[in-house]
Design an enzyme around this catalytic site. Structure first.
Site, PDB file in Angstrom:
ATOM      1  N   TYR A 115      55.048  11.072  76.460  1.00  0.00           N
ATOM      2  CA  TYR A 115      53.694  10.706  75.999  1.00  0.00           C
ATOM      3  C   TYR A 115      52.706  10.852  77.163  1.00  0.00           C
ATOM      4  CZ  TYR A 115      50.421   7.942  73.099  1.00  0.00           C
ATOM      5  OH  TYR A 115      49.364   7.501  72.322  1.00  0.00           O
ATOM      6  N   LYS A 157      61.831  20.427  81.422  1.00  0.00           N
ATOM      7  CA  LYS A 157      62.665  19.298  81.031  1.00  0.00           C
ATOM      8  C   LYS A 157      64.083  19.687  81.400  1.00  0.00           C
ATOM      9  CE  LYS A 157      63.744  15.474  78.509  1.00  0.00           C
ATOM     10  NZ  LYS A 157      63.238  14.097  78.571  1.00  0.00           N
ATOM     11  N   SER A 183      68.757  15.268  75.958  1.00  0.00           N
ATOM     12  CA  SER A 183      69.836  14.950  75.005  1.00  0.00           C
ATOM     13  C   SER A 183      69.198  14.405  73.729  1.00  0.00           C
ATOM     14  CB  SER A 183      70.799  13.917  75.587  1.00  0.00           C
ATOM     15  OG  SER A 183      70.125  12.710  75.859  1.00  0.00           O
ATOM     16  N   GLU A 219      59.959  16.461  83.675  1.00  0.00           N
ATOM     17  CA  GLU A 219      60.257  15.164  83.061  1.00  0.00           C
ATOM     18  C   GLU A 219      61.750  14.867  83.075  1.00  0.00           C
ATOM     19  OE1 GLU A 219      59.191  14.586  78.928  1.00  0.00           O
ATOM     20  OE2 GLU A 219      60.326  12.701  78.893  1.00  0.00           O
ATOM     21  N   GLY A 220      62.069  13.681  83.518  1.00  0.00           N
ATOM     22  CA  GLY A 220      63.467  13.245  83.499  1.00  0.00           C
ATOM     23  C   GLY A 220      63.902  12.833  82.101  1.00  0.00           C
ATOM     24  N   GLY A 270      65.528   9.376  80.360  1.00  0.00           N
ATOM     25  CA  GLY A 270      65.838   7.980  80.659  1.00  0.00           C
ATOM     26  C   GLY A 270      65.249   7.585  82.004  1.00  0.00           C
TER      27      GLY A 270
HETATM   28  N1  LIG Z   1      50.931   4.423  74.450  1.00  0.00           N
HETATM   29  C1  LIG Z   1      51.577   4.739  73.311  1.00  0.00           C
HETATM   30  N2  LIG Z   1      50.995   4.511  72.121  1.00  0.00           N
HETATM   31  C2  LIG Z   1      51.640   4.815  70.964  1.00  0.00           C
HETATM   32  N3  LIG Z   1      52.886   5.373  70.892  1.00  0.00           N
HETATM   33  C3  LIG Z   1      53.491   5.623  72.078  1.00  0.00           C
HETATM   34  C4  LIG Z   1      52.886   5.340  73.330  1.00  0.00           C
HETATM   35  N4  LIG Z   1      53.735   5.711  74.311  1.00  0.00           N
HETATM   36  C5  LIG Z   1      54.825   6.215  73.707  1.00  0.00           C
HETATM   37  N5  LIG Z   1      54.692   6.178  72.361  1.00  0.00           N
HETATM   38  C6  LIG Z   1      55.712   6.604  71.390  1.00  0.00           C
HETATM   39  O1  LIG Z   1      56.915   5.932  71.744  1.00  0.00           O
HETATM   40  C7  LIG Z   1      58.055   6.819  71.610  1.00  0.00           C
HETATM   41  C8  LIG Z   1      58.763   6.968  72.975  1.00  0.00           C
HETATM   42  O2  LIG Z   1      57.889   7.630  73.874  1.00  0.00           O
HETATM   43  P1  LIG Z   1      58.425   8.893  74.718  1.00  0.00           P
HETATM   44  O3  LIG Z   1      59.170   9.823  73.842  1.00  0.00           O
HETATM   45  O4  LIG Z   1      57.247   9.438  75.468  1.00  0.00           O
HETATM   46  O5  LIG Z   1      59.456   8.176  75.694  1.00  0.00           O
HETATM   47  P2  LIG Z   1      60.272   8.861  76.881  1.00  0.00           P
HETATM   48  O6  LIG Z   1      60.212   7.938  78.044  1.00  0.00           O
HETATM   49  O7  LIG Z   1      59.778  10.244  77.081  1.00  0.00           O
HETATM   50  O8  LIG Z   1      61.766   8.885  76.314  1.00  0.00           O
HETATM   51  P3  LIG Z   1      63.027   9.826  76.815  1.00  0.00           P
HETATM   52  O9  LIG Z   1      63.727   9.055  77.859  1.00  0.00           O
HETATM   53  O10 LIG Z   1      63.819   9.980  75.553  1.00  0.00           O
HETATM   54  O11 LIG Z   1      62.452  11.117  77.288  1.00  0.00           O
HETATM   55  C9  LIG Z   1      57.488   8.139  71.088  1.00  0.00           C
HETATM   56  O12 LIG Z   1      57.579   8.138  69.659  1.00  0.00           O
HETATM   57  C10 LIG Z   1      56.031   8.093  71.502  1.00  0.00           C
HETATM   58  O13 LIG Z   1      55.191   8.856  70.647  1.00  0.00           O
HETATM   59  C1  LIG Z   2      68.568  10.070  74.252  1.00  0.00           C
HETATM   60  C2  LIG Z   2      67.347   9.680  75.037  1.00  0.00           C
HETATM   61  N1  LIG Z   2      66.159  10.181  74.326  1.00  0.00           N
HETATM   62  C3  LIG Z   2      67.380  10.264  76.444  1.00  0.00           C
HETATM   63  N2  LIG Z   2      67.294  11.708  76.347  1.00  0.00           N
HETATM   64  C4  LIG Z   2      68.609   9.892  77.224  1.00  0.00           C
HETATM   65  C5  LIG Z   2      68.553   8.448  77.641  1.00  0.00           C
HETATM   66  C6  LIG Z   2      69.763   8.031  78.436  1.00  0.00           C
HETATM   67  C7  LIG Z   2      69.749   6.542  78.727  1.00  0.00           C
HETATM   68  C8  LIG Z   2      71.054   6.070  79.339  1.00  0.00           C
HETATM   69  C9  LIG Z   2      71.022   4.574  79.639  1.00  0.00           C
HETATM   70  O1  LIG Z   2      70.173   4.153  80.477  1.00  0.00           O
HETATM   71  O2  LIG Z   2      71.779   3.827  79.002  1.00  0.00           O
HETATM   72 MG   LIG Z   3      60.735  12.063  76.929  1.00  0.00          MG
END
Ligand SMILES: Nc1ncnc2c1ncn2[C@@H]1O[C@H](COP(=O)(O)OP(=O)(O)OP(=O)(O)O)[C@@H](O)[C@H]1O
Ligand SMILES: C[C@H](N)[C@H](N)CCCCCC(=O)O
Ligand SMILES: [Mg+2]
Length: 213
Positions: free
Chosen positions: A15, A35, A39, A109-110, A112
């Site tokens: 996001y 990326k 997963s 982007e990492g 988790g």
């Molecule tokens: N500030 C926000 N307002 C509304 N929705 C949000 C906001 N931040 C994140 N989201 C929603 O929350 C969910 C998780 O956000 P996001 O996918 O960016 O997390 P992430 O840290 O990238 O996760 P991952 O570790 O899987 O990559 C998504 O559906 C995203 O659209």
């Molecule tokens: C599936 C998720 N959207 C991420 N790609 C992977 C998150 C791994 C988290 C592992 C952990 O901290 O338990």
């Molecule tokens: Mg993400």
């Protein structure tokens, strides 16, 4: 270039990466996205490809893809995806080298948080070290975030990884969080770190990109 990590999965790395990418594009910067490992499908990869209007193949943007929404080391196992750590690193480095030469700025982007094992004891933070990138930490605003954020900062600094700052992503509305300003000040003081941005939603945010460029 910057590595966007966070205090957890689902904390808003994608996001925030989308918002950051658009801010940089509006400044006329040619921004790319990597990326390294995803997963649970390719939602992040596709989201940023679309957001930044990238022409790059999905396999270039996301060289290591796992089907199951699991910790990568576990996903490799349950999917019988047999690949050496060296091969994982080579594929990621290949994409990284191509993309860093193609774009003026690369958002990486990492998956988790920083202690997510990719394979064996090779953690996400080891990947950051391997790519020699500075980081931004995406954190939640609500109770618990002080501990998670300070632990993440400490882990990265113990590996001599630069932490450029913290961006608070308000999945929870700030109005619902008592004394959030004091939470932020505590993170800055105890972490010896700047909160360089607060993201409320995709239209309301304030990010000091100078701290990232
Ligand atoms: N500030 C926000 N307002 C509304 N929705 C949000 C906001 N931040 C994140 N989201 C929603 O929350 C969910 C998780 O956000 P996001 O996918 O960016 O997390 P992430 O840290 O990238 O996760 P991952 O570790 O899987 O990559 C998504 O559906 C995203 O659209
Ligand atoms: C599936 C998720 N959207 C991420 N790609 C992977 C998150 C791994 C988290 C592992 C952990 O901290 O338990
Ligand atoms: Mg993400």
């Amino acid at each position: 270039m910057i590595f966007i990590t966070g205090t957890d999965t689902g904390v808003g790395k994608t996001y925030v990466s989308s918002i950051l990418g658009n801010i940089l594009k509006e400044k006329g910067i040619n921004v790319g996205y990597l990326k390294p490992i995803e997963s649970g499908g390719r939602e992040d990869t596709i989201t940023l490809k679309n957001t930044l209007n990238l022409k790059d193949d999905l396999d270039l943007i996301n060289p290591i893809n796992l089907k199951n929404p699991l910790c990568p080391n576990i996903a490799f196992e349950v999917e019988n995806y047999n690949i050496s750590l060296e091969e994982i690193k080579n594929r990621i480095k290949n994409s990284f080298n191509i993309l860093k030469n193609k774009y003026n700025f690369l958002i990486v982007e990492g998956a988790g948080g920083v202690c997510v094992p990719i394979k064996d004891n090779f953690l996400m933070s080891d990947l950051i070290k391997f790519l020699e990138l500075p980081t931004i930490i995406v954190s939640r605003p609500n109770l618990g975030t002080i501990n998670h954020t300070l632990l993440t900062i400490e882990h990265l600094r113990n590996k001599n990884i630069s932490v450029k700052g913290v961006i608070i992503n308000c999945i929870t509305d700030l109005g619902d969080i008592p004394y959030y300003e004091k939470t932020f000040k505590t993170i800055e003081k105890c972490g010896d770190i700047d909160i360089i941005g607060i993201v409320k939603n995709k239209d309301k945010y304030d990010i000091n990109v100078k701290k990232i460029l």
